[in-house]
Design an enzyme around this catalytic site. Structure first.
Site, short mmCIF file in Angstrom:
data_model
loop_
_atom_site.label_atom_id
_atom_site.label_comp_id
_atom_site.label_asym_id
_atom_site.label_seq_id
_atom_site.Cartn_x
_atom_site.Cartn_y
_atom_site.Cartn_z
N GLU A 253 0.71 -1.07 0.09
CA GLU A 253 0.01 0.02 0.02
C GLU A 253 0.80 1.16 0.06
OE1 GLU A 253 -3.96 -1.48 2.35
OE2 GLU A 253 -2.18 -1.18 3.68
C1 ACM Z 1 -1.84 -5.55 4.13
O1 ACM Z 1 -2.92 -6.10 4.58
N1 ACM Z 1 -1.82 -4.20 3.67
C2 ACM Z 1 -0.71 -6.44 4.01
#
Ligand code: ACM
Length: 533
Positions: A347
């Site tokens: 992310e």
């Molecule tokens: C995640 O759940 N951002 C690895």
């Protein structure tokens, strides 16, 4: 380590009941001809060989060969078997109240023998457990196999064995042979100590609880936007500033280097390897708020205590970013004996794609130089992941091009699809606890899937194993950790260990764990899909 050889007959108590008994120290005593011990009655509440979770590969019951665990039982665990022997004694002593000396040698019939085979393949986690009237023999190629056998032996004793105080009763193990080995070498759990911080004792108890189901890796998510959780020399503000927060504005906390090492050693003493994660280049607000110089504009952002993701990034063009990354990676690697170091990579929505690749081109070699295999969340498959690297797949889609290409190129994949393994998801839609973006994950959902069928192009040869992550945005206390983890963790443990996938059989065996979890004070969720007693 002492020896317990020829110091008496089987029904003659040793002169001392502590590990100080030694052949050299005792005077010669009369020996009696060895006799075959009498048949042992199995208590009504003793499990059978096929009640164990995760399900063993093969079991062969021998009803007339039960073994009585008594005040006289010794554990023989020579050489490198000693750690597993000590762990077994630690598990069995509180409820039995028996001394259970751990000795290097014993010729007594009432001995549990831990034996390391000479062929010692370090990857071989298999074990053979033979329970007979005249002794128990647990053999394996290396200590990991012995720990696995110890976890099985523990579950063959009645649930009372899990009580913290002495229970005055008879103890016996069902006779027979278990020959067992895991499907995957990596069977993991993850605890996010960044969103909410959990102290050393909570982590140790979590390790104890996981280990009994043959979970052999605990991944600690040590840094995120809300908190930095491990001391790094030369970067004191990470813990003076970056650690002083958590989701919701609590006081946070961190592990000193000594405390981190203590967790690592404790895990090792239970056959569990710690995988530390420092998430980069996103999920880094706690580092950025600690050091203005890590920010492209030289200004530290305020601390962050909410739960959004994707807004922070290390500054890709600054040299100091890589000085920081090298110090952190080198020091964390130096404190971690296990083979893996997790570098995050998920992310990173505020890092341009080209910058993301530039960042990992510089940082992944640092992990390799520090002697570790890098693990990253699967987004990092877009970067140049070395052949030793591991891609941890966490999304719910059944196809991911970069992960598939990384696997094609020889990297192993760790399977954590959120709709099967994420312990922060709700058990049921109607349940108040947990997140729901990946859907509800009830026990059956966590159980009925095949890690080698879940992602296109990632099959048997590519899957390293499974891991169940517990993100803690919504988890603030130890009983909440337990409730979100158990009993889904037993399902994931069996997916990682066993080839059996019979839900009807599993749910029955799982119901048999209720008393064991209760005796351990585990605040498990009484999932409606399991026929609890
Ligand atoms: C995640 O759940 N951002 C690895």
């Amino acid at each position: 380590m002492v020896s317990l050889v020829a110091n008496g007959c089987t029904d003659d108590p040793p002169t001392q009941s502590t590990p100080t008994v030694s052949a050299q120290a005792t005077s010669p005593r009369p020996t009696t001809p060895s006799t075959t011990p009498k048949p042992v009655r199995l208590p009504d509440d003793a499990p059978s060989l096929s009640d164990v979770i995760p399900a063993p590969a093969t079991t062969r019951a021998a009803d007339d060969d039960n073994f009585a665990l008594t005040n006289q039982t010794a554990i023989s665990a020579p050489g490198d078997a000693e750690a597993a022997g000590e762990y077994l004694a630690d598990v069995l002593r509180p409820a039995t109240g028996f001394p259970l000396p751990v000795v290097s040698e014993s010729d007594r019939a009432d001995t549990i023998r831990l034996v390391l085979r000479d062929d010692g393949d370090p990857q071989d986690e298999s074990y053979r457990l033979e329970v007979a009237r005249d002794g128990v023999t647990l053999s394996a190629a290396n200590p990991s196999g012995l720990f696995n056998g110890v976890h099985t032996l523990r579950q063959l004793l009645p649930a009372d064995i899990e009580r913290g105080k002495t229970v005055d009763r008879e103890w016996a193990l069902a006779g027979g042979v278990i020959e067992d080995e895991p499907r995957f070498g990596y069977r993991g759990a993850m605890l996010d100590v960044a969103r909410h911080f959990f102290g050393v004792d909570v982590v140790k108890r979590y390790i104890d609880r996981l280990a009994q189901y043959k979970i052999n890796y605990l991944h600690l998510h040590l840094a995120d936007d809300q908190g930095w959780r491990v001391e790094i020399d030369g970067w004191p503000r990470l813990t003076e500033v970056g650690a002083r927060n958590e989701v919701g504005g609590g006081k946070g906390g961190f592990y000193t280097k000594q405390q981190y090492r203590e967790i690592v050693a404790y895990a090792q003493s239970r056959g569990v390897t710690i995988v530390p994660e420092i998430d980069m280049p996103g999920h880094t607000n706690a580092a950025l708020t600690s050091y203005a110089k890590l920010n492209c504009d030289g200004t530290a952002p305020p601390p962050y205590t909410d739960t959004k993701v994707g807004f922070s990034s290390l500054c890709i063009d600054k040299k100091v970013t890589y000085d920081f990354a090298r110090d952190v990676i080198t020091q964390v690697a130096e404190m971690t004996p296990g083979p893996y170091l997790h570098i995050g990579g998920d992310e990173a929505n505020s890092t341009k794609e080209a910058d993301y690749r530039t960042f990992f081109d510089k940082v992944l070699p640092m992990v390799v130089d520090a002697g570790k295999r890098p693990i990253g969340w699967h987004e990092f498959a877009k970067a140049n992941v070395p052949r030793s690297g591991v891609v941890q797949y966490w999304r719910i889609e059944a196809k991911d091009g970069p992960t598939q290409r990384a696997a094609d190129g020889g990297r192993r994949v760790l399977m954590s699809p959120a709709n099967k393994t994420y312990l922060d998801m709700k058990y049921e839609e109607s349940n108040p606890w947990g997140n729901s973006w990946a859907g509800a994950v009830d026990v059956r959902t966590a159980y009925e899937w095949d890690p080698t069928q879940a992602l296109a192009g990632v099959g048997d040869g590519e899957v390293l194993g499974v891991e169940a992550p517990l993100w803690t945005e919504l988890v603030t206390k130890e009983d909440e950790i337990e409730r979100m983890t158990f009993p889904r963790m037993q399902a994931i443990a069996e997916v990682g260990w066993s080839n059996s996938t019979e839900w009807a059989d599993f749910r029955t065996r799982l119901s048999g764990q209720a008393e064991r979890m209760t005796a351990q004070d585990i605040a498990f969720h009484r999932s409606p899909d399991v026929p609890w007693p």
